[in-house]
Design a protein around this motif. Structure first.
Motif, PDB file in Angstrom:
ATOM      1  N   LYS A  21     -11.333  -6.840  -8.737  1.00 30.06           N
ATOM      2  CA  LYS A  21     -11.013  -8.147  -8.145  1.00 30.06           C
ATOM      3  C   LYS A  21     -10.611  -7.975  -6.693  1.00 30.06           C
ATOM      4  CE  LYS A  21      -9.414 -10.649 -12.223  1.00 30.06           C
ATOM      5  NZ  LYS A  21      -8.363 -10.150 -13.097  1.00 30.06           N
ATOM      6  N   PHE A  22     -10.814  -9.045  -5.890  1.00 34.14           N
ATOM      7  CA  PHE A  22     -10.409  -8.986  -4.484  1.00 34.14           C
ATOM      8  C   PHE A  22      -9.114  -9.764  -4.258  1.00 34.14           C
ATOM      9  CE2 PHE A  22     -14.843  -7.781  -4.122  1.00 34.14           C
ATOM     10  CZ  PHE A  22     -14.745  -6.723  -3.228  1.00 34.14           C
ATOM     11  N   TYR A  23      -8.247  -9.183  -3.447  1.00 39.07           N
ATOM     12  CA  TYR A  23      -6.952  -9.808  -3.132  1.00 39.07           C
ATOM     13  C   TYR A  23      -6.742  -9.811  -1.624  1.00 39.07           C
ATOM     14  CZ  TYR A  23      -6.041  -8.687  -8.038  1.00 39.07           C
ATOM     15  OH  TYR A  23      -6.121  -8.581  -9.404  1.00 39.07           O
ATOM     16  N   GLU A  24      -6.046 -10.810  -1.119  1.00 38.72           N
ATOM     17  CA  GLU A  24      -5.619 -10.791   0.277  1.00 38.72           C
ATOM     18  C   GLU A  24      -4.611  -9.643   0.439  1.00 38.72           C
ATOM     19  OE1 GLU A  24      -6.721 -12.269   2.866  1.00 38.72           O
ATOM     20  OE2 GLU A  24      -8.037 -13.664   1.823  1.00 38.72           O
ATOM     21  N   LYS A  25      -4.490  -9.166   1.682  1.00 35.06           N
ATOM     22  CA  LYS A  25      -3.616  -8.012   1.944  1.00 35.06           C
ATOM     23  C   LYS A  25      -2.199  -8.192   1.363  1.00 35.06           C
ATOM     24  CE  LYS A  25      -2.179  -5.268   5.921  1.00 35.06           C
ATOM     25  NZ  LYS A  25      -2.192  -5.176   7.384  1.00 35.06           N
ATOM     26  N   GLU A  26      -1.632  -9.417   1.543  1.00 37.36           N
ATOM     27  CA  GLU A  26      -0.252  -9.662   1.100  1.00 37.36           C
ATOM     28  C   GLU A  26      -0.144  -9.590  -0.433  1.00 37.36           C
ATOM     29  OE1 GLU A  26      -1.860 -10.959   4.258  1.00 37.36           O
ATOM     30  OE2 GLU A  26      -1.932 -12.651   2.863  1.00 37.36           O
ATOM     31  N   ASP A  27      -1.249  -9.912  -1.103  1.00 42.91           N
ATOM     32  CA  ASP A  27      -1.202  -9.973  -2.570  1.00 42.91           C
ATOM     33  C   ASP A  27      -1.764  -8.725  -3.239  1.00 42.91           C
ATOM     34  OD1 ASP A  27      -0.293 -12.620  -2.274  1.00 42.91           O
ATOM     35  OD2 ASP A  27      -2.361 -13.290  -1.989  1.00 42.91           O
ATOM     36  N   ALA A  28      -2.239  -7.785  -2.424  1.00 42.43           N
ATOM     37  CA  ALA A  28      -2.837  -6.565  -2.994  1.00 42.43           C
ATOM     38  C   ALA A  28      -1.728  -5.607  -3.385  1.00 42.43           C
ATOM     39  CB  ALA A  28      -3.780  -5.921  -1.978  1.00 42.43           C
ATOM     40  N   LYS A  61       0.731   9.645 -20.645  1.00 45.15           N
ATOM     41  CA  LYS A  61       1.489   8.401 -20.822  1.00 45.15           C
ATOM     42  C   LYS A  61       0.962   7.280 -19.907  1.00 45.15           C
ATOM     43  CE  LYS A  61       5.074  10.328 -23.325  1.00 45.15           C
ATOM     44  NZ  LYS A  61       6.155  11.027 -22.654  1.00 45.15           N
ATOM     45  N   CYS A  62      -0.228   7.481 -19.381  1.00 44.64           N
ATOM     46  CA  CYS A  62      -0.853   6.437 -18.548  1.00 44.64           C
ATOM     47  C   CYS A  62      -2.088   5.916 -19.299  1.00 44.64           C
ATOM     48  CB  CYS A  62      -1.267   6.984 -17.189  1.00 44.64           C
ATOM     49  SG  CYS A  62       0.072   7.716 -16.241  1.00 44.64           S
ATOM     50  N   PRO A  63      -1.856   5.127 -20.364  1.00 42.94           N
ATOM     51  CA  PRO A  63      -2.942   4.798 -21.290  1.00 42.94           C
ATOM     52  C   PRO A  63      -4.000   3.864 -20.714  1.00 42.94           C
ATOM     53  CG  PRO A  63      -0.953   3.588 -21.871  1.00 42.94           C
ATOM     54  CD  PRO A  63      -0.589   4.490 -20.733  1.00 42.94           C
ATOM     55  N   LYS A  64      -3.614   3.053 -19.734  1.00 46.84           N
ATOM     56  CA  LYS A  64      -4.574   2.076 -19.205  1.00 46.84           C
ATOM     57  C   LYS A  64      -5.669   2.738 -18.376  1.00 46.84           C
ATOM     58  CE  LYS A  64      -1.681  -2.016 -18.545  1.00 46.84           C
ATOM     59  NZ  LYS A  64      -1.004  -2.648 -17.399  1.00 46.84           N
ATOM     60  N   GLY A  65      -5.407   3.944 -17.894  1.00 47.11           N
ATOM     61  CA  GLY A  65      -6.398   4.645 -17.073  1.00 47.11           C
ATOM     62  C   GLY A  65      -6.261   4.292 -15.610  1.00 47.11           C
ATOM     63  N   GLY A  66      -7.199   4.822 -14.816  1.00 47.33           N
ATOM     64  CA  GLY A  66      -7.091   4.777 -13.358  1.00 47.33           C
ATOM     65  C   GLY A  66      -7.088   3.391 -12.731  1.00 47.33           C
ATOM     66  N   THR A  67      -6.327   3.274 -11.645  1.00 49.44           N
ATOM     67  CA  THR A  67      -6.364   2.079 -10.809  1.00 49.44           C
ATOM     68  C   THR A  67      -7.310   2.371  -9.645  1.00 49.44           C
ATOM     69  OG1 THR A  67      -4.016   1.771 -11.310  1.00 49.44           O
ATOM     70  CG2 THR A  67      -4.910   0.462  -9.498  1.00 49.44           C
ATOM     71  N   VAL A  68      -8.327   1.535  -9.462  1.00 52.57           N
ATOM     72  CA  VAL A  68      -9.289   1.745  -8.379  1.00 52.57           C
ATOM     73  C   VAL A  68      -8.983   0.772  -7.242  1.00 52.57           C
ATOM     74  CG1 VAL A  68     -11.738   1.777  -7.730  1.00 52.57           C
ATOM     75  CG2 VAL A  68     -11.054   2.415 -10.061  1.00 52.57           C
ATOM     76  N   ILE A  69      -8.751   1.336  -6.062  1.00 52.04           N
ATOM     77  CA  ILE A  69      -8.412   0.509  -4.899  1.00 52.04           C
ATOM     78  C   ILE A  69      -9.396   0.835  -3.779  1.00 52.04           C
ATOM     79  CG2 ILE A  69      -6.600  -0.016  -3.187  1.00 52.04           C
ATOM     80  CD1 ILE A  69      -4.631   1.294  -5.334  1.00 52.04           C
ATOM     81  N   ILE A  70      -9.958  -0.198  -3.149  1.00 49.90           N
ATOM     82  CA  ILE A  70     -10.840   0.037  -2.006  1.00 49.90           C
ATOM     83  C   ILE A  70     -10.372  -0.828  -0.834  1.00 49.90           C
ATOM     84  CG2 ILE A  70     -13.222   0.142  -1.166  1.00 49.90           C
ATOM     85  CD1 ILE A  70     -14.118   0.057  -4.120  1.00 49.90           C
ATOM     86  N   ILE A  71     -10.063  -0.152   0.277  1.00 51.31           N
ATOM     87  CA  ILE A  71      -9.621  -0.860   1.483  1.00 51.31           C
ATOM     88  C   ILE A  71     -10.649  -0.574   2.576  1.00 51.31           C
ATOM     89  CG2 ILE A  71      -7.692  -1.224   3.086  1.00 51.31           C
ATOM     90  CD1 ILE A  71      -5.951   0.406   1.059  1.00 51.31           C
ATOM     91  N   ALA A  72     -11.106  -1.609   3.246  1.00 49.91           N
ATOM     92  CA  ALA A  72     -12.052  -1.406   4.355  1.00 49.91           C
ATOM     93  C   ALA A  72     -11.425  -1.976   5.612  1.00 49.91           C
ATOM     94  CB  ALA A  72     -13.379  -2.098   4.059  1.00 49.91           C
ATOM     95  N   ASP A  73     -11.381  -1.160   6.655  1.00 50.27           N
ATOM     96  CA  ASP A  73     -10.703  -1.575   7.886  1.00 50.27           C
ATOM     97  C   ASP A  73     -11.326  -0.837   9.064  1.00 50.27           C
ATOM     98  OD1 ASP A  73      -8.877  -2.915   9.439  1.00 50.27           O
ATOM     99  OD2 ASP A  73      -7.107  -1.931   8.637  1.00 50.27           O
ATOM    100  N   LYS A  74     -10.716  -0.975  10.220  1.00 48.27           N
ATOM    101  CA  LYS A  74     -11.141  -0.217  11.402  1.00 48.27           C
ATOM    102  C   LYS A  74     -10.227   0.998  11.548  1.00 48.27           C
ATOM    103  CE  LYS A  74     -14.176  -3.134  13.201  1.00 48.27           C
ATOM    104  NZ  LYS A  74     -15.565  -2.713  13.400  1.00 48.27           N
ATOM    105  N   ILE A  75     -10.717   2.039  12.185  1.00 45.77           N
ATOM    106  CA  ILE A  75      -9.857   3.201  12.437  1.00 45.77           C
ATOM    107  C   ILE A  75     -10.250   3.829  13.771  1.00 45.77           C
ATOM    108  CG2 ILE A  75     -11.351   4.856  11.246  1.00 45.77           C
ATOM    109  CD1 ILE A  75      -8.971   6.446  10.368  1.00 45.77           C
ATOM    110  N   ALA A  76      -9.251   4.222  14.540  1.00 48.26           N
ATOM    111  CA  ALA A  76      -9.503   5.050  15.728  1.00 48.26           C
ATOM    112  C   ALA A  76      -8.475   6.158  15.650  1.00 48.26           C
ATOM    113  CB  ALA A  76      -9.344   4.238  16.993  1.00 48.26           C
TER     114      ALA A  76
END
Ligand code: PXG
Length: 289
Positions: A8-15, A104-119
């Motif tokens: 699912k996609f979330y705004e930065k404040e709600d992620a 003890k982490c039965p739900k499995g992995g949390t997948v997070i993808i952030i796309a931004d600029k970097i210098a």
């Protein structure tokens, strides 16, 4: 900015993720830093392959197939209208209890993808080359935490970065526990000596960097002799040229190490040519979106 969390996609404040996620509690998870250039994700398949290898090694089950993961990365870039961007792909162990046992982490992995600029470094450093310093923190050994695992546990490198920063340097050179040159905190290292390119082998504590691989392939194409050989600080000090490679840094010349001027003290001709060839490669090599 739209951030992908578990489909699912979330705004930065709600992620947000749980404070019981073992990624936060223990740095238990894996990640990749990826770049896209003009709607082309540079070597995305290779990054995904490395992510799944890191996960396999730490027995972390990623809840997506590799093709699904590629789609999720592309979707995140599209959702953010980013043609040129930096993608941080994170898979944590997921939510557990306060003990470190991953079972003890039965739900499995949390997948997070952030796309931004970097210098990563100021433009001036790309033009004139940078000065780096060897730090006393060594790269973790294979037996302790194999540097091939791109885990969320980056404290080893962060300590190196802090040491360099305390002395006023932007990047730290790390040796392995035998005293051979390994890599920097977020980049691989190359030297040029009498027309031959050298980079430390993986067994010396260097991550098999995607940018490193690209440079080795370019060298082969342009018939520049290249070797994955261990080397010491002395060989680095007397090299004709030196440069660093990484997704964040791309390719950047190094003109001073521990106060020793490298070569002429200016970015060398072989480095400049490899930088040019690398940028050409980013225009054609990758997953289009
Ligand atoms: N060594 C280490 C320890 C890394 O973390 C590299 C080498 C270069 O690998 P790639 O595959 O990117 O060519 C890395 C990658 C940062 C930053 O913010 C660090 C990386 C990637 C992106 C950003 O310093 N590390």
């Amino acid at each position: 900015m739209k951030i992908y969390i578990n489909g699912k996609f979330y705004e930065k404040e709600d992620a947000k993720i749980s404070v019981f996620d073992h990624g936060l509690l223990y740095g238990d998870g894996v990640f990749e830093g990826i770049r896209s250039y003009n709607s082309l994700v540079f070597r995305l398949e290779e990054h995904i392959e490395r992510l799944y290898e890191s996960a396999h090694s730490i027995m972390l089950n990623i809840p997506l197939t590799k093709p699904e993961m590629i789609k999720a990365v592309v979707r995140t870039l599209k959702e953010n209208n980013l043609k040129d961007g930096y993608i941080r792909l994170i898979v944590t162990r997921g939510e557990g209890d306060l003990g470190l046992d991953p079972r003890k982490c039965p739900k499995g992995g949390t997948v997070i993808i952030i796309a931004d600029k970097i210098a990563l470094y100021p433009e001036k450093l790309y033009k004139e080359g940078m000065a780096i310093i060897t730090v006393s923190t060594t790269r973790s050994s294979h037996e302790a935490l194999n540097p091939q695992i791109k885990s969320l546990n980056y404290l080893n490198n962060i300590l190196g970065k802090i040491e360099a920063g305390n002395s006023g340097y932007a990047e730290a050179l790390m040796l392995n526990d035998q005293g051979y040159v390994a890599e920097c905190t977020g980049d691989n290292i190359f030297i040029v000596r009498k027309g031959v390119l050298f980079t430390p082998p993986e067994t010396m504590g260097a991550l098999r960097g995607i940018t490193r691989d690209a440079i080795l392939e370019i060298a082969e194409k342009i018939k520049l002799p290249a070797r994955e050989n261990p080397f010491t600080l002395h060989e680095l000090y007397v090299a004709d040229e030196c440069f660093l490679t990484g997704t964040g840094a791309e390719v950047i010349s190094v003109v001073k190490v521990d106060g020793r001027v490298i070569g002429t003290g200016k970015p060398g001709p072989i480095t400049m040519n490899l930088i040019k060839k690398f940028h050409q490669l980013t225009k054609t090599d990758g997953v289009k979106y």
